[in-house]
Write a protein that holds these residues in place. Structure first.
Motif, mmCIF file in Angstrom:
data_model
loop_
_atom_site.group_PDB
_atom_site.id
_atom_site.type_symbol
_atom_site.label_atom_id
_atom_site.label_comp_id
_atom_site.label_asym_id
_atom_site.label_seq_id
_atom_site.Cartn_x
_atom_site.Cartn_y
_atom_site.Cartn_z
ATOM 1 N N ALA A 1 1.867 6.488 -6.986
ATOM 2 C CA ALA A 1 0.920 7.519 -7.424
ATOM 3 C C ALA A 1 1.584 8.888 -7.429
ATOM 4 C CB ALA A 1 -0.314 7.516 -6.527
ATOM 5 N N SER A 2 2.338 9.188 -6.404
ATOM 6 C CA SER A 2 3.033 10.474 -6.324
ATOM 7 C C SER A 2 4.118 10.580 -7.398
ATOM 8 C CB SER A 2 3.648 10.635 -4.936
ATOM 9 O OG SER A 2 4.411 11.803 -4.862
ATOM 10 N N VAL B 1 -6.612 5.867 -5.111
ATOM 11 C CA VAL B 1 -5.495 5.221 -4.411
ATOM 12 C C VAL B 1 -5.628 5.463 -2.915
ATOM 13 C CG1 VAL B 1 -2.995 5.308 -4.018
ATOM 14 C CG2 VAL B 1 -3.893 5.235 -6.359
ATOM 15 N N GLU B 2 -5.847 6.706 -2.504
ATOM 16 C CA GLU B 2 -5.936 7.019 -1.078
ATOM 17 C C GLU B 2 -7.144 6.354 -0.431
ATOM 18 O OE1 GLU B 2 -3.587 8.315 0.857
ATOM 19 O OE2 GLU B 2 -2.399 8.326 -0.982
ATOM 20 N N LEU C 1 0.839 -1.203 0.000
ATOM 21 C CA LEU C 1 0.000 0.000 0.000
ATOM 22 C C LEU C 1 0.873 1.253 0.000
ATOM 23 C CD1 LEU C 1 -2.803 -1.035 2.520
ATOM 24 C CD2 LEU C 1 -3.049 -0.751 0.030
ATOM 25 N N ALA C 2 1.939 1.229 0.791
ATOM 26 C CA ALA C 2 2.866 2.368 0.811
ATOM 27 C C ALA C 2 3.539 2.522 -0.551
ATOM 28 C CB ALA C 2 3.911 2.190 1.912
ATOM 29 N N VAL D 1 -6.198 2.650 -0.004
ATOM 30 C CA VAL D 1 -5.215 2.521 1.074
ATOM 31 C C VAL D 1 -5.889 2.684 2.434
ATOM 32 C CG1 VAL D 1 -3.189 3.612 2.142
ATOM 33 C CG2 VAL D 1 -3.220 3.163 -0.327
ATOM 34 N N ALA E 1 -5.390 9.682 -7.790
ATOM 35 C CA ALA E 1 -4.854 9.781 -6.429
ATOM 36 C C ALA E 1 -5.932 9.569 -5.373
ATOM 37 C CB ALA E 1 -4.175 11.127 -6.232
ATOM 38 N N GLN F 1 1.125 4.193 -2.878
ATOM 39 C CA GLN F 1 1.067 5.636 -2.644
ATOM 40 C C GLN F 1 2.284 6.340 -3.240
ATOM 41 O OE1 GLN F 1 0.493 5.227 1.680
ATOM 42 N NE2 GLN F 1 -1.316 6.547 1.442
ATOM 43 N N LYS F 2 3.463 5.767 -3.058
ATOM 44 C CA LYS F 2 4.674 6.361 -3.636
ATOM 45 C C LYS F 2 4.591 6.362 -5.157
ATOM 46 C CE LYS F 2 7.646 4.996 0.182
ATOM 47 N NZ LYS F 2 8.650 4.034 0.635
#
Length: 177
Positions: free
Chosen positions: A37-38, A128-129, A30-31, A132, A125, A34-35
């Motif tokens: 996506a950024s 994704v959030e 999951l982390a 997560v 995003a 997130q990375k």
């Protein structure tokens, strides 16, 4: 919840430790998502994004569904039979979230597959959030409200059988991490 078991000590001989170790891997991927996506928002589908997308796809396409099946087919039914109303209600709610998690994952697969192939895609995003946040909350509730009951409500033989079934689902023998 901090995993009381180290991933390197988890084995199918202790199926609850395997479930907890899987949650640690869920958090890792999951982390990474997130990375990704950024990173993807500013770098597009470069080599790093492609590698990350492939890793996230591999985990959530293969390991996560097996984990949910372990819970839905093995752990939850046994605990549901023996638990009080509160535990049964919690298990029902958590089992009901598995299809939602699968649906949210399915919505992200196409853009991730496109990124993994080096194509142009939009990785939302907010989606994704949301994925997560739901997954993290879901895992924490399992760890705190359900998994501890395995030690008091299930016999050693039931846990051993559960471990064998989990291992067989993955094509390995029990005792294999």
């Amino acid at each position: 919840m901090l995993n009381r078991f180290s991933d390197r000590h988890a084995s199918f001989d202790d199926p609850v430790s395997m479930l907890l170790a899987c949650h640690e891997r869920v958090r890792h991927y999951l982390a990474l998502l997130q990375k990704l996506a950024s990173h993807h928002a500013s770098h597009g589908s470069d080599a790093a994004a492609q590698d990350a997308a492939r890793a996230v796809l591999r985990y959530f396409d293969i390991a996560a569904p097996l984990h949910h099946q372990d819970e839905d087919d093995n752990l939850f039914p046994l605990l549901h039979q023996r638990g009080d109303l509160s535990l049964k209600t919690g298990i029902d709610a958590l089992a009901g979230e598995h299809p939602l998690l699968h649906a949210q994952w399915a919505a992200m697969r196409l853009p991730l597959q496109t990124i993994a192939a080096g194509g142009v895609a939009e990785l939302n995003a907010a989606e994704v959030e949301g994925f997560v946040a739901l997954y993290l909350h879901h895992a924490a509730r399992e760890e705190n409200a359900v998994y501890p009951h395995a030690a008091t409500l299930l016999s050693a033989a039931e846990l051993e059988d559960m471990g064998r079934q989990m291992a067989a689902r993955r094509g390995v023998s029990a005792g294999t991490p």
